[in-house]
Write an enzyme that holds these catalytic residues in place. Sequence first.
Site, mmCIF file in Angstrom:
data_model
loop_
_atom_site.group_PDB
_atom_site.id
_atom_site.type_symbol
_atom_site.label_atom_id
_atom_site.label_comp_id
_atom_site.label_asym_id
_atom_site.label_seq_id
_atom_site.Cartn_x
_atom_site.Cartn_y
_atom_site.Cartn_z
ATOM 1 C CG HIS A 4 1.963 12.497 0.031
ATOM 2 N ND1 HIS A 4 3.175 13.126 0.529
ATOM 3 C CD2 HIS A 4 2.502 11.341 -0.800
ATOM 4 C CE1 HIS A 4 4.190 12.469 0.252
ATOM 5 N NE2 HIS A 4 3.764 11.436 -0.453
ATOM 6 C CG HIS A 50 3.357 4.424 5.271
ATOM 7 N ND1 HIS A 50 3.314 3.512 4.312
ATOM 8 C CD2 HIS A 50 4.306 5.236 4.830
ATOM 9 C CE1 HIS A 50 4.611 3.359 3.248
ATOM 10 N NE2 HIS A 50 4.916 4.721 3.634
#
Length: 187
Positions: free
Chosen positions: A126, A42
């Site tokens: 990220h 995620h």
Amino acid sequence: MRLFAAVVPPEAPVAELAGATAALRELPGADLLRWTEPAGWHFTLAFLGEVDPALLPELTERLGRAAHRHPPHELRFAGGGRFGDRVLWVGADGERTILRDLARSAAAGARRAGAAVDTTHDFHPHLTLARATGPVHLRPYAESLAGFSGTPWTVRRLELMRSRLPGGGVPGERPRYETVAAWELGG
């Protein structure tokens, strides 16, 4: 409850990234990395830490409003990097400005609801691939990801996720993530 707001990528780009990163597990020192699992991948938009369950009604209302203020947008996994020799990550390319704005709105809504949002780091899109558990140089790993550019996908939802930390003392055990609530973007 330990909570965070996130964007969860769909299965196809996750599978593509898993295939592209499989060879990294064969690099020297890979056994000193704790690899994250694709099922839990995620983009964290706002880390809320421990949240009193009594805050959930207002928190979910405010996160829902945040989601509705931002349109669906396109991203792709792209490139890679590292935070020192501690964390290896893959980045995002595409409509990152919308993602950043969504992260800011989610954090602001959570703060207004009374959650203590982690503000120690600026938002940097990220997805964490691995964390070092011993002395390992992550530069070769990040360099291997430098040219990676995945298939575009559309971010359609904001999710409030719960992180359940391992409690069994089993080596290598990882946190479990579950969706508490989710909202369509632009709704």
